[in-house]
Scaffold this motif. Structure first.
Motif, PDB file in Angstrom:
ATOM      1  N   UNK A 112       0.860  -1.188   0.000  1.00  0.00           N
ATOM      2  CA  UNK A 112       0.000   0.000   0.000  1.00  0.00           C
ATOM      3  C   UNK A 112       0.893   1.234   0.000  1.00  0.00           C
ATOM      4  N   UNK A 113       0.403   2.306  -0.606  1.00  0.00           N
ATOM      5  CA  UNK A 113       1.130   3.570  -0.655  1.00  0.00           C
ATOM      6  C   UNK A 113       0.139   4.697  -0.907  1.00  0.00           C
ATOM      7  N   UNK A 114       0.527   5.940  -0.585  1.00  0.00           N
ATOM      8  CA  UNK A 114      -0.387   7.066  -0.779  1.00  0.00           C
ATOM      9  C   UNK A 114      -0.431   7.522  -2.233  1.00  0.00           C
ATOM     10  N   UNK A 115      -1.608   8.007  -2.637  1.00  0.00           N
ATOM     11  CA  UNK A 115      -1.709   8.633  -3.943  1.00  0.00           C
ATOM     12  C   UNK A 115      -0.786   9.843  -3.952  1.00  0.00           C
ATOM     13  N   UNK A 116      -0.385  10.393  -5.038  1.00  0.00           N
ATOM     14  CA  UNK A 116      -1.059  10.351  -6.324  1.00  0.00           C
ATOM     15  C   UNK A 116      -0.406   9.430  -7.351  1.00  0.00           C
ATOM     16  N   UNK A 117       0.792   8.885  -7.090  1.00  0.00           N
ATOM     17  CA  UNK A 117       1.514   8.185  -8.143  1.00  0.00           C
ATOM     18  C   UNK A 117       1.297   6.674  -8.124  1.00  0.00           C
ATOM     19  N   UNK A 118       1.661   6.047  -9.249  1.00  0.00           N
ATOM     20  CA  UNK A 118       1.514   4.602  -9.364  1.00  0.00           C
ATOM     21  C   UNK A 118       2.642   3.884  -8.621  1.00  0.00           C
ATOM     22  N   UNK A 119       2.607   2.571  -8.649  1.00  0.00           N
ATOM     23  CA  UNK A 119       3.548   1.734  -7.924  1.00  0.00           C
ATOM     24  C   UNK A 119       4.998   2.016  -8.327  1.00  0.00           C
ATOM     25  N   UNK A 120       5.245   2.113  -9.623  1.00  0.00           N
ATOM     26  CA  UNK A 120       6.611   2.283 -10.105  1.00  0.00           C
ATOM     27  C   UNK A 120       7.181   3.668  -9.822  1.00  0.00           C
ATOM     28  N   UNK A 121       6.342   4.687  -9.786  1.00  0.00           N
ATOM     29  CA  UNK A 121       6.808   6.057  -9.584  1.00  0.00           C
ATOM     30  C   UNK A 121       6.851   6.486  -8.118  1.00  0.00           C
ATOM     31  N   UNK A 122       6.307   5.675  -7.240  1.00  0.00           N
ATOM     32  CA  UNK A 122       6.296   6.019  -5.814  1.00  0.00           C
ATOM     33  C   UNK A 122       7.590   5.538  -5.169  1.00  0.00           C
ATOM     34  N   UNK A 123       8.273   6.402  -4.420  1.00  0.00           N
ATOM     35  CA  UNK A 123       9.510   6.000  -3.743  1.00  0.00           C
ATOM     36  C   UNK A 123       9.266   4.837  -2.778  1.00  0.00           C
ATOM     37  N   UNK A 124      10.235   3.952  -2.659  1.00  0.00           N
ATOM     38  CA  UNK A 124      10.112   2.767  -1.812  1.00  0.00           C
ATOM     39  C   UNK A 124       9.805   3.119  -0.361  1.00  0.00           C
ATOM     40  N   UNK A 125      10.363   4.212   0.138  1.00  0.00           N
ATOM     41  CA  UNK A 125      10.157   4.560   1.541  1.00  0.00           C
ATOM     42  C   UNK A 125       8.718   4.963   1.847  1.00  0.00           C
ATOM     43  N   UNK A 126       7.911   5.199   0.830  1.00  0.00           N
ATOM     44  CA  UNK A 126       6.508   5.561   1.031  1.00  0.00           C
ATOM     45  C   UNK A 126       5.586   4.338   0.965  1.00  0.00           C
ATOM     46  N   UNK A 127       6.149   3.162   0.703  1.00  0.00           N
ATOM     47  CA  UNK A 127       5.357   1.935   0.574  1.00  0.00           C
ATOM     48  C   UNK A 127       5.403   1.110   1.859  1.00  0.00           C
ATOM     49  N   UNK A 128       4.285   0.444   2.148  1.00  0.00           N
ATOM     50  CA  UNK A 128       4.197  -0.499   3.265  1.00  0.00           C
ATOM     51  C   UNK A 128       3.850  -1.863   2.678  1.00  0.00           C
ATOM     52  N   UNK A 129       4.509  -2.909   3.174  1.00  0.00           N
ATOM     53  CA  UNK A 129       4.294  -4.246   2.614  1.00  0.00           C
ATOM     54  C   UNK A 129       4.008  -5.269   3.708  1.00  0.00           C
ATOM     55  N   UNK A 130       3.291  -6.311   3.293  1.00  0.00           N
ATOM     56  CA  UNK A 130       3.057  -7.467   4.167  1.00  0.00           C
ATOM     57  C   UNK A 130       2.884  -8.694   3.286  1.00  0.00           C
ATOM     58  N   UNK A 131       3.209  -9.864   3.839  1.00  0.00           N
ATOM     59  CA  UNK A 131       3.106 -11.103   3.088  1.00  0.00           C
ATOM     60  C   UNK A 131       2.112 -12.042   3.775  1.00  0.00           C
ATOM     61  N   UNK A 132       1.326 -12.739   2.956  1.00  0.00           N
ATOM     62  CA  UNK A 132       0.280 -13.636   3.452  1.00  0.00           C
ATOM     63  C   UNK A 132       0.335 -14.947   2.676  1.00  0.00           C
ATOM     64  N   UNK A 133      -0.398 -15.941   3.165  1.00  0.00           N
ATOM     65  CA  UNK A 133      -0.472 -17.215   2.444  1.00  0.00           C
ATOM     66  C   UNK A 133      -1.197 -17.006   1.119  1.00  0.00           C
ATOM     67  N   UNK A 134      -0.783 -17.757   0.109  1.00  0.00           N
ATOM     68  CA  UNK A 134      -1.384 -17.604  -1.216  1.00  0.00           C
ATOM     69  C   UNK A 134      -2.577 -18.558  -1.346  1.00  0.00           C
ATOM     70  N   UNK A 135      -3.650 -18.180  -0.655  1.00  0.00           N
ATOM     71  CA  UNK A 135      -4.901 -18.933  -0.710  1.00  0.00           C
ATOM     72  C   UNK A 135      -6.032 -17.995  -0.313  1.00  0.00           C
ATOM     73  N   UNK A 136      -7.238 -18.513  -0.268  1.00  0.00           N
ATOM     74  CA  UNK A 136      -8.397 -17.678   0.059  1.00  0.00           C
ATOM     75  C   UNK A 136      -8.260 -17.028   1.437  1.00  0.00           C
ATOM     76  N   UNK A 137      -7.753 -17.784   2.414  1.00  0.00           N
ATOM     77  CA  UNK A 137      -7.564 -17.225   3.752  1.00  0.00           C
ATOM     78  C   UNK A 137      -6.546 -16.087   3.725  1.00  0.00           C
ATOM     79  N   UNK A 138      -5.522 -16.225   2.903  1.00  0.00           N
ATOM     80  CA  UNK A 138      -4.522 -15.168   2.775  1.00  0.00           C
ATOM     81  C   UNK A 138      -5.112 -13.893   2.205  1.00  0.00           C
ATOM     82  N   UNK A 139      -6.032 -14.026   1.267  1.00  0.00           N
ATOM     83  CA  UNK A 139      -6.694 -12.851   0.690  1.00  0.00           C
ATOM     84  C   UNK A 139      -7.539 -12.161   1.757  1.00  0.00           C
ATOM     85  N   UNK A 140      -8.266 -12.941   2.557  1.00  0.00           N
ATOM     86  CA  UNK A 140      -9.070 -12.367   3.636  1.00  0.00           C
ATOM     87  C   UNK A 140      -8.165 -11.637   4.627  1.00  0.00           C
TER      88      UNK A 140
END
Length: 96
Positions: free
Chosen positions: A39-67
């Motif tokens: 997740x990151x704040x608008x206004x720019x897209x993923x590639x144009x947004x600086x890495x320090x403005x992005x937050x990341x998390x990893x989940x299982x790749x299944x329906x429960x992970x999506x929830x």
């Protein structure tokens, strides 16, 4: 899940942009599939947004992970409400 096996899913909501994609866990010796959420704040897209403005998390790749991922994104939306609300007013503050 079939969509995420082929490409990333992106969108935005109330000033918060997000991206869900399939990846592998570098700490998993078997290289199991994971769901990476960014997740990151608008206004720019993923590639144009600086890495320090992005937050990341990893989940299982299944329906429960999506929830779990949606729950995590909702938590970010409410915990950082001021950041998302002010995002559109910061067009000129980004250095490219």
């Amino acid at each position: 899940m079939e969509y995420l096996k082929k490409t990333e899913f992106t969108g935005c909501h109330q000033g918060m942009r997000y991206r869900l994609e399939q990846t592998t866990d570098p700490e998993d010796p078997e290289g199991g599939k994971k769901l990476l959420v960014t997740v990151w704040p608008e206004p720019f897209n993923f590639l144009k947004t600086p890495e320090e403005k992005k937050q990341r998390a990893m989940f299982s790749f299944d329906e429960d992970g999506v929830v779990d991922a949606v729950g995590w994104m909702n938590d970010r939306l409410f915990e950082n409400k001021k950041l998302w609300d002010e995002a559109p007013s910061r067009w000129d503050t980004y250095q490219m």
